[in-house]
Design a protein around this motif. Structure first.
Motif, PDB file in Angstrom:
ATOM      1  N   CYS A   1       0.834  -1.192   0.000  1.00 15.68           N
ATOM      2  CA  CYS A   1       0.000   0.000   0.000  1.00 15.68           C
ATOM      3  C   CYS A   1       0.875   1.250   0.000  1.00 15.68           C
ATOM      4  O   CYS A   1       2.050   1.205   0.351  1.00 15.68           O
ATOM      5  N   LEU A   2       0.256   2.332  -0.395  1.00 16.66           N
ATOM      6  CA  LEU A   2       0.964   3.603  -0.469  1.00 16.66           C
ATOM      7  C   LEU A   2       0.421   4.493   0.645  1.00 16.66           C
ATOM      8  O   LEU A   2      -0.791   4.714   0.729  1.00 16.66           O
ATOM      9  N   VAL A   3       1.321   4.972   1.478  1.00 16.65           N
ATOM     10  CA  VAL A   3       0.896   5.801   2.606  1.00 16.65           C
ATOM     11  C   VAL A   3       1.310   7.246   2.377  1.00 16.65           C
ATOM     12  O   VAL A   3       2.477   7.518   2.059  1.00 16.65           O
ATOM     13  N   HIS A   4       0.347   8.146   2.507  1.00 13.48           N
ATOM     14  CA  HIS A   4       0.651   9.576   2.502  1.00 13.48           C
ATOM     15  C   HIS A   4       0.573  10.033   3.946  1.00 13.48           C
ATOM     16  O   HIS A   4      -0.488   9.944   4.561  1.00 13.48           O
ATOM     17  N   ALA A   5       1.668  10.497   4.481  1.00 13.59           N
ATOM     18  CA  ALA A   5       1.654  10.910   5.888  1.00 13.59           C
ATOM     19  C   ALA A   5       2.226  12.307   6.017  1.00 13.59           C
ATOM     20  O   ALA A   5       3.125  12.697   5.268  1.00 13.59           O
ATOM     21  N   GLY A   6       1.681  13.050   6.936  1.00 14.49           N
ATOM     22  CA  GLY A   6       2.201  14.388   7.168  1.00 14.49           C
ATOM     23  C   GLY A   6       2.797  14.460   8.554  1.00 14.49           C
ATOM     24  O   GLY A   6       2.329  13.802   9.480  1.00 14.49           O
ATOM     25  N   GLY A   7       3.823  15.263   8.706  1.00 20.70           N
ATOM     26  CA  GLY A   7       4.410  15.393  10.021  1.00 20.70           C
ATOM     27  C   GLY A   7       5.309  16.603  10.074  1.00 20.70           C
ATOM     28  O   GLY A   7       5.734  17.105   9.040  1.00 20.70           O
ATOM     29  N   ASP A   8       5.565  17.057  11.268  1.00 23.23           N
ATOM     30  CA  ASP A   8       6.446  18.208  11.397  1.00 23.23           C
ATOM     31  C   ASP A   8       7.842  17.791  11.829  1.00 23.23           C
ATOM     32  O   ASP A   8       8.710  18.634  12.006  1.00 23.23           O
ATOM     33  N   SER A   9       8.014  16.508  12.037  1.00 20.74           N
ATOM     34  CA  SER A   9       9.326  16.082  12.502  1.00 20.74           C
ATOM     35  C   SER A   9       9.756  14.829  11.751  1.00 20.74           C
ATOM     36  O   SER A   9       8.992  13.870  11.592  1.00 20.74           O
ATOM     37  N   LEU A  10      10.991  14.859  11.286  1.00 23.45           N
ATOM     38  CA  LEU A  10      11.506  13.709  10.554  1.00 23.45           C
ATOM     39  C   LEU A  10      11.609  12.495  11.453  1.00 23.45           C
ATOM     40  O   LEU A  10      11.317  11.375  11.049  1.00 23.45           O
ATOM     41  N   GLU A  11      12.020  12.744  12.705  1.00 21.60           N
ATOM     42  CA  GLU A  11      12.155  11.639  13.640  1.00 21.60           C
ATOM     43  C   GLU A  11      10.837  10.886  13.750  1.00 21.60           C
ATOM     44  O   GLU A  11      10.781   9.664  13.677  1.00 21.60           O
ATOM     45  N   ALA A  12       9.768  11.661  13.930  1.00 17.11           N
ATOM     46  CA  ALA A  12       8.468  11.028  14.122  1.00 17.11           C
ATOM     47  C   ALA A  12       8.090  10.198  12.904  1.00 17.11           C
ATOM     48  O   ALA A  12       7.693   9.043  13.029  1.00 17.11           O
ATOM     49  N   LEU A  13       8.259  10.776  11.739  1.00 16.62           N
ATOM     50  CA  LEU A  13       7.897  10.049  10.530  1.00 16.62           C
ATOM     51  C   LEU A  13       8.723   8.776  10.390  1.00 16.62           C
ATOM     52  O   LEU A  13       8.197   7.694  10.132  1.00 16.62           O
ATOM     53  N   ALA A  14      10.019   8.924  10.602  1.00 17.06           N
ATOM     54  CA  ALA A  14      10.900   7.767  10.474  1.00 17.06           C
ATOM     55  C   ALA A  14      10.458   6.666  11.427  1.00 17.06           C
ATOM     56  O   ALA A  14      10.384   5.492  11.059  1.00 17.06           O
ATOM     57  N   PHE A  15      10.110   7.060  12.644  1.00 20.44           N
ATOM     58  CA  PHE A  15       9.752   6.041  13.609  1.00 20.44           C
ATOM     59  C   PHE A  15       8.448   5.358  13.291  1.00 20.44           C
ATOM     60  O   PHE A  15       8.303   4.167  13.510  1.00 20.44           O
ATOM     61  N   TYR A  16       7.531   6.113  12.772  1.00 22.59           N
ATOM     62  CA  TYR A  16       6.268   5.463  12.450  1.00 22.59           C
ATOM     63  C   TYR A  16       6.480   4.341  11.468  1.00 22.59           C
ATOM     64  O   TYR A  16       5.972   3.246  11.622  1.00 22.59           O
ATOM     65  N   PHE A  17       7.265   4.595  10.471  1.00 20.13           N
ATOM     66  CA  PHE A  17       7.438   3.569   9.453  1.00 20.13           C
ATOM     67  C   PHE A  17       8.348   2.450   9.936  1.00 20.13           C
ATOM     68  O   PHE A  17       8.091   1.272   9.679  1.00 20.13           O
ATOM     69  N   ALA A  18       9.387   2.819  10.671  1.00 22.59           N
ATOM     70  CA  ALA A  18      10.288   1.793  11.181  1.00 22.59           C
ATOM     71  C   ALA A  18       9.522   0.874  12.136  1.00 22.59           C
ATOM     72  O   ALA A  18       9.699  -0.342  12.154  1.00 22.59           O
ATOM     73  N   TRP A  19       8.659   1.471  12.904  1.00 18.91           N
ATOM     74  CA  TRP A  19       7.914   0.775  13.941  1.00 18.91           C
ATOM     75  C   TRP A  19       6.949  -0.244  13.345  1.00 18.91           C
ATOM     76  O   TRP A  19       6.549  -1.198  14.003  1.00 18.91           O
ATOM     77  N   LEU A  20       6.579  -0.031  12.090  1.00 19.97           N
ATOM     78  CA  LEU A  20       5.635  -0.939  11.454  1.00 19.97           C
ATOM     79  C   LEU A  20       6.190  -2.352  11.387  1.00 19.97           C
ATOM     80  O   LEU A  20       5.458  -3.324  11.518  1.00 19.97           O
ATOM     81  N   GLY A  21       7.484  -2.445  11.162  1.00 23.29           N
ATOM     82  CA  GLY A  21       8.087  -3.766  11.112  1.00 23.29           C
ATOM     83  C   GLY A  21       8.057  -4.400   9.733  1.00 23.29           C
ATOM     84  O   GLY A  21       8.456  -5.542   9.571  1.00 23.29           O
ATOM     85  N   PHE A  22       7.577  -3.645   8.748  1.00 20.81           N
ATOM     86  CA  PHE A  22       7.557  -4.205   7.389  1.00 20.81           C
ATOM     87  C   PHE A  22       8.583  -3.508   6.519  1.00 20.81           C
ATOM     88  O   PHE A  22       9.076  -2.438   6.842  1.00 20.81           O
ATOM     89  N   GLU A  23       8.903  -4.152   5.416  1.00 24.65           N
ATOM     90  CA  GLU A  23       9.732  -3.484   4.425  1.00 24.65           C
ATOM     91  C   GLU A  23       8.971  -2.287   3.883  1.00 24.65           C
ATOM     92  O   GLU A  23       7.744  -2.343   3.703  1.00 24.65           O
TER      93      GLU A  23
END
Lengths: 318, 318
Positions: free
Chosen positions: A270-292
């Motif tokens: 799937c394709l996710v469009h996400a908005g955020g004000d912090s790179l850390e937060a965005l990075a963690f959300y995706f890393a936290w998913l546990g998927f490629e």
DNA sequence: GGGTCGCGGACAGATTCGGTCCGCGATGAG
DNA sequence: CTCATCGCGGACCGAATCTGTCCGCGACCC
């Protein structure tokens, strides 16, 4: 007599502090006859509070779950816990509850003794925040604003615009709206003589409510729609487009709470469009998913991920 | 008459639902004379609730913050918010509040109408959990157990031991203790005729409380110490030793909530001993710190970090 | 069967309650 | 400054209510 009502409140509170109360114990505790206790229990029942009673040895009175919620008598500690919990709830870990949490918080803060308020503020500081796409909103300010809306009181605060310029505002607050992980205040700006939508996280510390005003008709019937339209131009600092190697349904469940939308590509991606004000937060959300996953934009996020990846690799060296 | 007490409760609730109430409005709302309203306000004051009054045009009554907390009348939505907030608080995002949160939750659940309970449970499911070193504890079970302790009622539940074997237990519950991100129940096991300490997260769904018991003397004065000693042999699945390139004070603040201890190495480095049952959670915590770090053990964590690092690197490619 | 405990009717006297009437004082708008 | 608004509280009175006392009933558990 005041005594009677006070006793009634006390019975209610006693019944909530311990499950079973024998009539005799209650009578002793309250300093009245057992007959009066029975009468008090009757009174409570006629007020709609279901008081169950059990006969025989080891019997007693017990407050049950009724149709309506009785007022909740709280100990100091418990009130602090409730306040802290509500602040968490208001900042949005659970969908659709934020408005109610803020209302309840307003009620509570209005009557919270000062000594407890200090405790709540002290504890608030250590609250753990996840990812934090949402900017930190001061829960106490939120409560003040909510009360000002409810009580129709003019609100003064400092506001920093998107560009960072600060200005003192004086507004008639009408509605507090929570959308996509942000709080907005719909208000009539008294100096500019026009309707404005304010982002609560940009409101400076300690908003103060003042004299009351006569409410004017709202600029629109559907406030939520109005606000969401007013802020639709509002941009996040970063907008990410990311392909995730997992079904859309799984991702949407795990990403619940992130501002964004999810497009299904096929059963496995799937394709996710996400908005955020912090790179850390965005990075963690995706890393936290546990998927490629694969980041298409923004470039900054890609660079951030590379740095993070290198840092983790260094951490794993020895 | 019941009327008077009911009215008093209603006034209290009205005063908490809106900041200002004019005497006339209250009178109309309650169906009594203004004089009676004044008397009711007096009664409330004599009960210790500080009702402020403002004269002149636009004046009215207002409930203020007093020494004691008045019982909190909650709307349905608000009660749900409070319950959800308390469940979050009970699972421990804020130190030192868990016990109070569980007590308050017990009180609330005891009187929560069924329709609201369903809502709470439904919402509970979507709560976002961070890192999750702590196993998920069922907040409702926690409330049931807390009430059983309070009410001295025998508790039955299924318990899975560390080895995974399940057994039905029947115990006298005494204390619920929260240490290092886990909940423990100190109880007297009726079948084994001995004191036991149970991990609440290993207690099966739907513990049931039954008949009441006469409490026996506790095995130790200092329950917290007793429990922490009893569980000291308790091991996490993984124990990590990590050097972090940041002052101990900073790390301890950001890691608040992780089970572990921090040793200062020098002004710029510290050694963190952390325990966890999931590699993801451990990796997440250290990555989240934002500082350079180095993992000494366990090997699994190192490997996990390497895999994570590679995954992030792949995500950043294109 | 007996003890415990909740239930509720009846009664009487003391207490309280609520409505009415009224004058005082503070506040804020015109 | 003046006036209207609104909270405050004393006084009075008849009606309503509350409490303690006494008592018999029924449920429950040992």
């Amino acid at each position: 007599m005041v005594q009677t009502s006070a006793r009634l409140l006390k019975v209610l509170s006693l019944l909530q502090s311990r499950r079973f109360w024998a009539g005799g114990d209650l009578a002793r505790e309250l300093g009245v006859t057992e007959r009066s206790v029975r009468r008090d229990v009757d009174r409570l029942r006629s007020l709609g509070y279901p008081v169950h009673a059990a006969g025989g040895v080891g019997g007693g009175y017990q407050l049950g779950a009724g149709k309506e919620l009785p007022p909740l008598p709280l100990e100091d500690e418990e009130a602090v816990a409730v306040a802290v919990g509500l602040r968490v709830a208001a900042s949005g870990p659970v969908k659709g509850l934020e408005e109610a949490a803020v209302r309840a918080l307003g009620k509570l803060e209005q009557v919270l003794p000062k000594r407890l308020r200090r405790r709540v503020n002290a504890l608030q500081a250590v609250s753990v925040r996840i990812g934090d796409t949402a900017p930190r909103v001061d829960a106490e300010a939120l409560a003040v604003i909510a009360n000002a809306c409810r009580d129709e009181e003019v609100l003064r605060f400092d506001y920093s615009s998107r560009e960072g310029t600060a200005s003192a505002r004086s507004v008639e607050p009408y509605r507090l709206v929570h959308t996509s992980y942000r709080w907005y205040l719909l208000a009539y700006d008294l100096d500019r003589e026009a309707w404005r939508t304010f982002r609560v996280d940009r409101i400076g510390p300690g908003p103060r409510s003042g004299r009351s005003f006569k409410p004017r008709p709202l600029p629109s019937e559907d406030v939520a729609a109005y606000v969401s339209q007013a802020v639709s131009t509002e941009a996040y600092r970063f907008r990410a487009r990311v392909t995730v190697q997992a079904p859309a349904s799984v991702v949407s469940e795990r990403l619940s709470g992130v501002a964004g939308r999810i497009e299904e590509l096929d059963a496995e991606r799937c394709l996710v469009h996400a908005g955020g004000d912090s790179l850390e937060a965005l990075a963690f959300y995706f890393a936290w998913l546990g998927f490629e996953f694969e980041v298409h934009e923004p470039r900054e996020l890609i660079e951030h991920l590379l740095r993070l990846s290198e840092r983790l690799a260094r951490a794993a060296q020895r």
